[in-house]
Design an enzyme around this catalytic site. Structure first.
Site, PDB file in Angstrom:
ATOM      1  CB  SER A 112     -29.781  12.357  -8.717  1.00  0.00           C
ATOM      2  OG  SER A 112     -29.329  11.055  -8.986  1.00  0.00           O
ATOM      3  CE1 TYR A 136     -24.560   8.636 -12.455  1.00  0.00           C
ATOM      4  CE2 TYR A 136     -26.269   8.474 -10.790  1.00  0.00           C
ATOM      5  CZ  TYR A 136     -24.983   8.803 -11.155  1.00  0.00           C
ATOM      6  OH  TYR A 136     -24.118   9.311 -10.215  1.00  0.00           O
ATOM      7  CB  THR A 162     -23.576  11.596 -14.804  1.00  0.00           C
ATOM      8  OG1 THR A 162     -24.317  12.648 -14.171  1.00  0.00           O
ATOM      9  CG2 THR A 162     -22.318  11.322 -13.998  1.00  0.00           C
ATOM     10  CE  LYS A 233     -22.529  16.298 -11.621  1.00  0.00           C
ATOM     11  NZ  LYS A 233     -22.013  15.034 -11.089  1.00  0.00           N
ATOM     12  CG  HIS A 257     -19.370  11.619  -9.463  1.00  0.00           C
ATOM     13  ND1 HIS A 257     -20.048  11.375 -10.622  1.00  0.00           N
ATOM     14  CD2 HIS A 257     -20.201  11.210  -8.471  1.00  0.00           C
ATOM     15  CE1 HIS A 257     -21.232  10.838 -10.338  1.00  0.00           C
ATOM     16  NE2 HIS A 257     -21.351  10.742  -9.040  1.00  0.00           N
TER      17      HIS A 257
END
Ligand SMILES: Cc1cc2nc3c(=O)[nH]c(=O)nc-3n(C[C@H](O)[C@H](O)[C@H](O)COP(=O)(O)O)c2cc1C
Length: 358
Positions: A112, A136, A162, A233, A257
């Site tokens: 992440s 992100y 994402t 995603k 998620h």
């Protein structure tokens, strides 16, 4: 078990209870929680429970082949480790432990933007492993591009953008437990932003604090700054899958998620067939959300997924026993997958197809 110190859990149920006792209640609420009243969270799992398999018998299953490829790279099984933020809350080695276990198992680990360890350190922790970077988008595009550049230089082999987080979901359980996220370390830089909270109400109406940063234009921009394959995603519809394919996206993760965003979201297993239709033959489709057993992997592959991701169980395993704990979990899941293949009369994951389902 891969290490004398690995905790001896035999099932994921056992692992979950060990982990629940190993972390403070606020961390447990962060890991386990979902959006709203947790309907999507529960229904991801229920969708798998409703599915049954049509086994073939009298097949020679002496040798079983679990390996596959993800975006052309070898993977020991059709399984990868989902990106989850702040793994340092579960174990002091955090993402570095996860990376070592994934590499040891020959599986792709996705890490992440909000990792507690810097992405470079995660790469160094397991140099032989295959890693993808979960992005992100940041309020300013140069900050986003810089992250992508760092991932590229550190040997990450795909960017997973994402897209189900234009705003954060409203998570009742975390609100009650008091969120631990604000105090967690951001290894990739203290200035990095999670998805925005909101929308917020003002005299002008509702607005997202830094709205407009996550659109199809973002996908185009991202493609223009990286030579790495881009995976989206959080796609759940045929329309979005088709549009992504048209933009040169190489992979799609059907995901809600882990039930943490839209509480009224469909279970991912139900979204899978239409996403596979929209993606067409050149885009790989993966699924995450509620995958807990070998049979779940087979069901998702029978509906057209190339591989599945696991999220929370990795965090449970980290809490229960660091890298050896995660290695134990991956061993358990792949052994179960092999067991289901044998029991359904399939010698290889390539032989999994729609005829296995009612
Ligand atoms: C504690 C936690 C943190 C997460 N953090 C991220 C994240 O930083 N980025 C992301 O794309 N998804 C994140 N996710 C979603 C996971 O990548 C994945 O979609 C989900 O956990 C899969 O469902 P499962 O937990 O039922 O296996 C997170 C999920 C959890 C449980």
């Amino acid at each position: 078990m891969t290490d004398g110190s690995a905790p001896g859990f035999r099932t994921l149920g056992e692992l979950e209870s060990v982990a629940a006792r190993a972390v403070p209640p606020s961390v447990w609420a962060y890991v386990q929680g979902g959006a709203g009243e947790e309907r999507a969270l529960a229904s991801n799992r229920e969708a798998f429970r409703r599915r049954t398999l049509r086994p073939r018998v009298l097949v020679d299953v002496e040798r079983l082949e679990l390996s596959t490829t993800l975006l052309g790279e070898p993977s020991a099984a059709p399984l990868f480790l989902c990106p989850t933020a702040y793994q340092g809350l579960l174990h002091p080695e955090g993402e570095c432990a996860t990376a070592r276990a994934a590499a040891g198992a020959g599986l792709v680990g996705v890490f992440s933007t909000l990792s507690t360890r810097p992405l470079e350190e995660i790469a160094t922790a397991a140099p032989s492993g295959r890693r993808w970077f979960q992005l992100y988008v940041q309020p300013e595009f140069p900050a986003t591009a810089q992250l992508v550049d760092r991932a590229e230089r550190s040997g990450y082999s795909a960017i997973v953008l994402t897209v189900d987080t234009p705003v954060f979901g409203i998570r009742d359980r975390q609100a009650e437990g008091g969120s631990v996220e604000a105090s967690a370390a951001r290894g990739n830089g203290p200035g990095l932003q999670p998805p925005p909270r909101g929308p917020v109400r003002s005299a002008q109406g509702f607005s997202v604090p830094r709205g407009g940063t996550l659109t199809w234009e973002t996908v185009r921009q991202l493609r223009s700054v990286t030579r790495l394959p881009v995976v989206l995603k959080g796609v759940a519809t045929e329309e979005d899958a088709r549009r992504a394919a048209g933009l040169g996206v190489r992979g799609l993760v059907v995901s809600n998620h882990g039930g943490r965003q839209l509480d009224a979201a469909r279970p991912t297993l139900e979204s899978l067939p239409e996403v596979v239709r929209g993606a067409g033959p050149d885009v790989e489709v993966y699924l995450d959300g509620g995958v807990r057993r070998g049979a779940d992997i087979v069901v998702a592959l029978a509906l057209g997924a190339k591989a599945v991701g696991i999220g929370r169980p990795v965090l449970w395993a980290l809490a229960a026993g660091g890298a050896p704990g995660v290695a134990n979990l991956l061993d358990l899941l792949t052994t179960e997958l092999a067991n289901v293949l044998a029991l359904t009369g399939r010698r290889s994951v390539r032989e999994i197809d729609g005829s296995m389902l009612d």
